[in-house]
Scaffold this motif. Structure first.
Motif, PDB file in Angstrom:
ATOM      1  N   THR A   1       0.854  -1.182   0.000  1.00 44.90           N
ATOM      2  CA  THR A   1       0.000   0.000   0.000  1.00 44.90           C
ATOM      3  C   THR A   1       0.890   1.231   0.000  1.00 44.90           C
ATOM      4  O   THR A   1       1.822   1.329   0.815  1.00 44.90           O
ATOM      5  CB  THR A   1      -0.909   0.036   1.246  1.00 44.90           C
ATOM      6  OG1 THR A   1      -1.727  -1.136   1.253  1.00 44.90           O
ATOM      7  CG2 THR A   1      -1.783   1.277   1.245  1.00 44.90           C
ATOM      8  N   ASP A   2       0.643   2.160  -0.896  1.00 44.54           N
ATOM      9  CA  ASP A   2       1.475   3.366  -0.962  1.00 44.54           C
ATOM     10  C   ASP A   2       1.350   4.164   0.330  1.00 44.54           C
ATOM     11  O   ASP A   2       0.260   4.287   0.893  1.00 44.54           O
ATOM     12  CB  ASP A   2       1.059   4.255  -2.141  1.00 44.54           C
ATOM     13  CG  ASP A   2       1.397   3.627  -3.489  1.00 44.54           C
ATOM     14  OD1 ASP A   2       2.308   2.775  -3.517  1.00 44.54           O
ATOM     15  OD2 ASP A   2       0.749   3.983  -4.490  1.00 44.54           O
ATOM     16  N   PRO A   3       2.456   4.729   0.816  1.00 45.36           N
ATOM     17  CA  PRO A   3       2.392   5.530   2.042  1.00 45.36           C
ATOM     18  C   PRO A   3       1.770   6.891   1.776  1.00 45.36           C
ATOM     19  O   PRO A   3       1.712   7.354   0.637  1.00 45.36           O
ATOM     20  CB  PRO A   3       3.872   5.683   2.420  1.00 45.36           C
ATOM     21  CG  PRO A   3       4.590   5.663   1.100  1.00 45.36           C
ATOM     22  CD  PRO A   3       3.825   4.680   0.250  1.00 45.36           C
TER      23      PRO A   3
ATOM     24  N   SER B   1       6.161   2.060   3.500  1.00 45.98           N
ATOM     25  CA  SER B   1       6.225   1.007   2.472  1.00 45.98           C
ATOM     26  C   SER B   1       7.221   1.325   1.355  1.00 45.98           C
ATOM     27  O   SER B   1       7.691   0.401   0.671  1.00 45.98           O
ATOM     28  CB  SER B   1       4.836   0.742   1.892  1.00 45.98           C
ATOM     29  OG  SER B   1       4.299   1.911   1.316  1.00 45.98           O
ATOM     30  N   THR B   2       7.537   2.587   1.155  1.00 47.21           N
ATOM     31  CA  THR B   2       8.556   2.913   0.141  1.00 47.21           C
ATOM     32  C   THR B   2       9.906   2.350   0.563  1.00 47.21           C
ATOM     33  O   THR B   2      10.615   1.717  -0.230  1.00 47.21           O
ATOM     34  CB  THR B   2       8.659   4.439  -0.056  1.00 47.21           C
ATOM     35  OG1 THR B   2       7.390   4.928  -0.499  1.00 47.21           O
ATOM     36  CG2 THR B   2       9.723   4.782  -1.085  1.00 47.21           C
ATOM     37  N   TYR B   3      10.258   2.570   1.829  1.00 47.02           N
ATOM     38  CA  TYR B   3      11.517   2.011   2.334  1.00 47.02           C
ATOM     39  C   TYR B   3      11.408   0.500   2.503  1.00 47.02           C
ATOM     40  O   TYR B   3      12.382  -0.230   2.298  1.00 47.02           O
ATOM     41  CB  TYR B   3      11.903   2.666   3.666  1.00 47.02           C
ATOM     42  CG  TYR B   3      13.177   2.109   4.251  1.00 47.02           C
ATOM     43  CD1 TYR B   3      14.396   2.272   3.591  1.00 47.02           C
ATOM     44  CD2 TYR B   3      13.160   1.407   5.448  1.00 47.02           C
ATOM     45  CE1 TYR B   3      15.556   1.741   4.123  1.00 47.02           C
ATOM     46  CE2 TYR B   3      14.325   0.879   5.988  1.00 47.02           C
ATOM     47  CZ  TYR B   3      15.522   1.051   5.314  1.00 47.02           C
ATOM     48  OH  TYR B   3      16.683   0.526   5.829  1.00 47.02           O
ATOM     49  N   LEU B   4      10.210   0.010   2.847  1.00 49.01           N
ATOM     50  CA  LEU B   4      10.017  -1.425   2.993  1.00 49.01           C
ATOM     51  C   LEU B   4      10.357  -2.156   1.698  1.00 49.01           C
ATOM     52  O   LEU B   4      10.962  -3.237   1.725  1.00 49.01           O
ATOM     53  CB  LEU B   4       8.569  -1.719   3.401  1.00 49.01           C
ATOM     54  CG  LEU B   4       8.189  -3.189   3.582  1.00 49.01           C
ATOM     55  CD1 LEU B   4       9.023  -3.855   4.664  1.00 49.01           C
ATOM     56  CD2 LEU B   4       6.692  -3.318   3.914  1.00 49.01           C
TER      57      LEU B   4
ATOM     58  N   GLY C   1      13.318   5.399   8.625  1.00 48.47           N
ATOM     59  CA  GLY C   1      13.187   4.990  10.022  1.00 48.47           C
ATOM     60  C   GLY C   1      14.496   4.881  10.774  1.00 48.47           C
ATOM     61  O   GLY C   1      14.529   4.378  11.897  1.00 48.47           O
ATOM     62  N   GLY C   2      15.607   5.336  10.168  1.00 49.12           N
ATOM     63  CA  GLY C   2      16.899   5.287  10.838  1.00 49.12           C
ATOM     64  C   GLY C   2      17.410   3.889  11.119  1.00 49.12           C
ATOM     65  O   GLY C   2      18.334   3.703  11.925  1.00 49.12           O
TER      66      GLY C   2
ATOM     67  N   LEU D   1      10.549  -5.008  12.380  1.00 52.77           N
ATOM     68  CA  LEU D   1      11.580  -3.996  12.162  1.00 52.77           C
ATOM     69  C   LEU D   1      11.124  -2.592  12.512  1.00 52.77           C
ATOM     70  O   LEU D   1      11.945  -1.729  12.827  1.00 52.77           O
ATOM     71  CB  LEU D   1      12.081  -4.058  10.721  1.00 52.77           C
ATOM     72  CG  LEU D   1      12.760  -5.373  10.313  1.00 52.77           C
ATOM     73  CD1 LEU D   1      13.354  -5.256   8.919  1.00 52.77           C
ATOM     74  CD2 LEU D   1      13.833  -5.773  11.319  1.00 52.77           C
ATOM     75  N   GLU D   2       9.822  -2.344  12.471  1.00 50.38           N
ATOM     76  CA  GLU D   2       9.333  -1.034  12.909  1.00 50.38           C
ATOM     77  C   GLU D   2       9.706  -0.788  14.369  1.00 50.38           C
ATOM     78  O   GLU D   2      10.011   0.346  14.771  1.00 50.38           O
ATOM     79  CB  GLU D   2       7.811  -0.964  12.714  1.00 50.38           C
ATOM     80  CG  GLU D   2       7.198   0.393  13.049  1.00 50.38           C
ATOM     81  CD  GLU D   2       6.541   0.399  14.411  1.00 50.38           C
ATOM     82  OE1 GLU D   2       6.726   1.387  15.137  1.00 50.38           O
ATOM     83  OE2 GLU D   2       5.856  -0.590  14.740  1.00 50.38           O
TER      84      GLU D   2
END
Length: 467
Positions: A90-92, A104-107, A355-356, A338-339
């Motif tokens: 799903t797009d953020p 989700s882009t980084y995911l 998310g660093g 991971l979050e």
């Protein structure tokens, strides 16, 4: 003297209402301190007993210890890749970073690395770098690694158990193990690092009720089975509660307890600190650093805890429902786990697109931890640990009513979700030998800052051993 004069000026500058609040709070605090002191004179809690295996308890149980190796197969990896390839994203929201959870882009970038570059077979070899074992305790196959230091002339070797929490694993300690098993000033540790039953390679309980007290009893049995009559303990997250329970159950066996997540009893003393602390911290045992980390209390701590504890309410009520999706989808599992490694390392990471995560960890390390949950299918059973511990008021449990009297070392990392001042910790931990304001680091201390944590463990043990 000058500091005292300033504090007096601060006090007399308060209005009448504030004077009344402080006066009443101090008087009530004296009474509470007396009652708490009387209540906490009991120095141990019952060991109890349990059986968590499938079916009825047999007349006898195999108490042998067996070597174990982590294994994988091409079929296991192929199944993983097929599931990854079928992921729906799903797009953020625009500019949302990690404020809504795992972006989700980084995911997609993490998953691309996982699918195309991450080498699970190589990481299995890394996991098998240290000796693994299993033994049956209370009906469960309990997994642990056992690492002995290299032999050195004249060195003193002390047994130390390290206990992880959620959503971590025994792998959290792989960066700290070489630091603890290497001799420092003639001192080295023989390290035992178990997996909590229901996590990773330890069998999940088949019956309801397996909580931190049960885990503590299982791990005490493990240490006894390994031949240790006295030993040190260290833990964070659930590991801090489990090791604390171990120290309460068999204080005669625990030479020292070191934790990097302190949990204090709620009560009037804590309330006094919150009321008086911002004005006259010295009256309630707070330091300037405590004040800096605590206040403004509600904005900095309470609201952040509420925002970060949604997972806990889910897992403490309906873990099996919530766990279905993440147990079936590797990408869902990775995002869910991971979050936490993002926000619990530093809450400010929520404001970053990535998310660093890679500031403190490598993707190989993070995905190895995820794979331990994925390949063992243990995410649901690990989530159940919350329900078992929180299905009733934890403050009414026997361990909440009994102090901890073994020598204790406390490491306060600035990125921990909730700061616990020494004065709060002392309500429960009655024999604090060291309390350290760590300069950096968050919830996953051994994973994030192994050198800092190892150094604090060593200095604590030296104080206890007086060496």
């Amino acid at each position: 003297m000058q500091r005292l004069q300033v504090l007096k000026q601060d006090f007399f500058s308060l209005n009448t209402t504030q004077h009344l609040i402080i006066g009443s709070a101090v008087a009530a605090g004296g009474l509470l301190a007396y009652l708490v002191h009387k209540r906490r004179q009991i120095k141990s809690i019952p060991l109890g007993e349990g059986w968590w295996g499938a079916g009825d308890k047999p007349l006898s149980e195999d108490d042998k210890i067996y070597p174990f190796q982590v294994q994988t197969s091409d079929q296991e990896i192929e199944d993983l890749h097929e599931r990854i390839d079928k992921t729906r994203y799903t797009d953020p929201l625009e500019d949302s970073c990690f404020q809504y959870g795992f972006n989700s882009t980084y995911l997609k970038k993490v998953v691309h690395y996982w699918r195309n570059q991450f080498d699970w077979k190589k990481q299995v070899a890394v996991l098998n770098k240290y000796p693994h074992f299993k033994t049956k305790i209370e009906g469960l196959d309990v997994h642990f690694i056992h690492v002995r230091p290299p032999h050195r002339e004249g060195q003193r070797v002390l047994p130390l158990m390290l206990v992880h929490g959620w959503p971590g694993s025994f792998y959290e300690f792989y960066r700290i193990l070489p630091l603890l098993t290497e001799t420092q000033d003639g001192l080295a540790f023989e390290v035992i690092c178990p997996s909590i039953p229901g996590y990773g390679f330890s069998e999940a309980p088949h019956k309801q009720g397996f909580d931190s007290l049960a885990a503590a009893r299982v791990f005490l049995t493990l240490m006894e089975r390994l031949g240790f009559s006295q030993f040190y303990l260290q833990g964070g997250d659930w590991g801090s509660l489990i090791t604390t329970n171990m120290a309460q159950m068999k204080p005669q066996s625990v030479k020292g307890l070191h934790v990097n997540m302190m949990m204090s009893s709620r009560g009037l003393k804590v309330l006094l600190s919150l009321l008086i602390g911002p004005y006259l911290p010295f009256l309630v045992g707070l330091t300037r650093e405590d004040v800096r980390r605590l206040f403004p209390f509600f904005e900095r701590n309470v609201y952040e805890i509420l925002r970060e504890s949604g997972y806990m309410h889910i897992q403490a009520t309906k873990p099996d429902t919530a766990g279905c999706g993440v147990n079936d989808s590797p990408v869902g599992l990775a995002a869910y786990i991971l979050e936490k490694f993002s926000t619990w390392t530093d809450l400010k990471n929520k404001d970053l697109v990535d998310g660093g995560l890679e500031r403190k960890f490598s993707l190989d390390d993070l995905l190895t931890n995820v794979m331990i949950y994925w390949t063992t299918g243990s995410i649901v059973s690990s989530m159940r640990f919350y329900k078992e511990n929180l299905k009733t008021n934890i403050d009414n449990r026997v361990d909440s009513r009994v102090g901890i009297f073994v020598p204790s070392g406390l490491a306060a990392f600035p990125g921990e979700l909730m700061h616990c001042p020494r004065s709060w910790a002392a309500i429960r931990y009655r024999n604090i030998r060291s309390y350290t304001f760590m300069p950096r680091g968050g919830h996953f201390a051994a994973f994030e800052e192994p050198k800092l944590l190892a150094s604090d463990i060593v200095q604590f043990v030296k104080k206890v051993e007086k060496c």
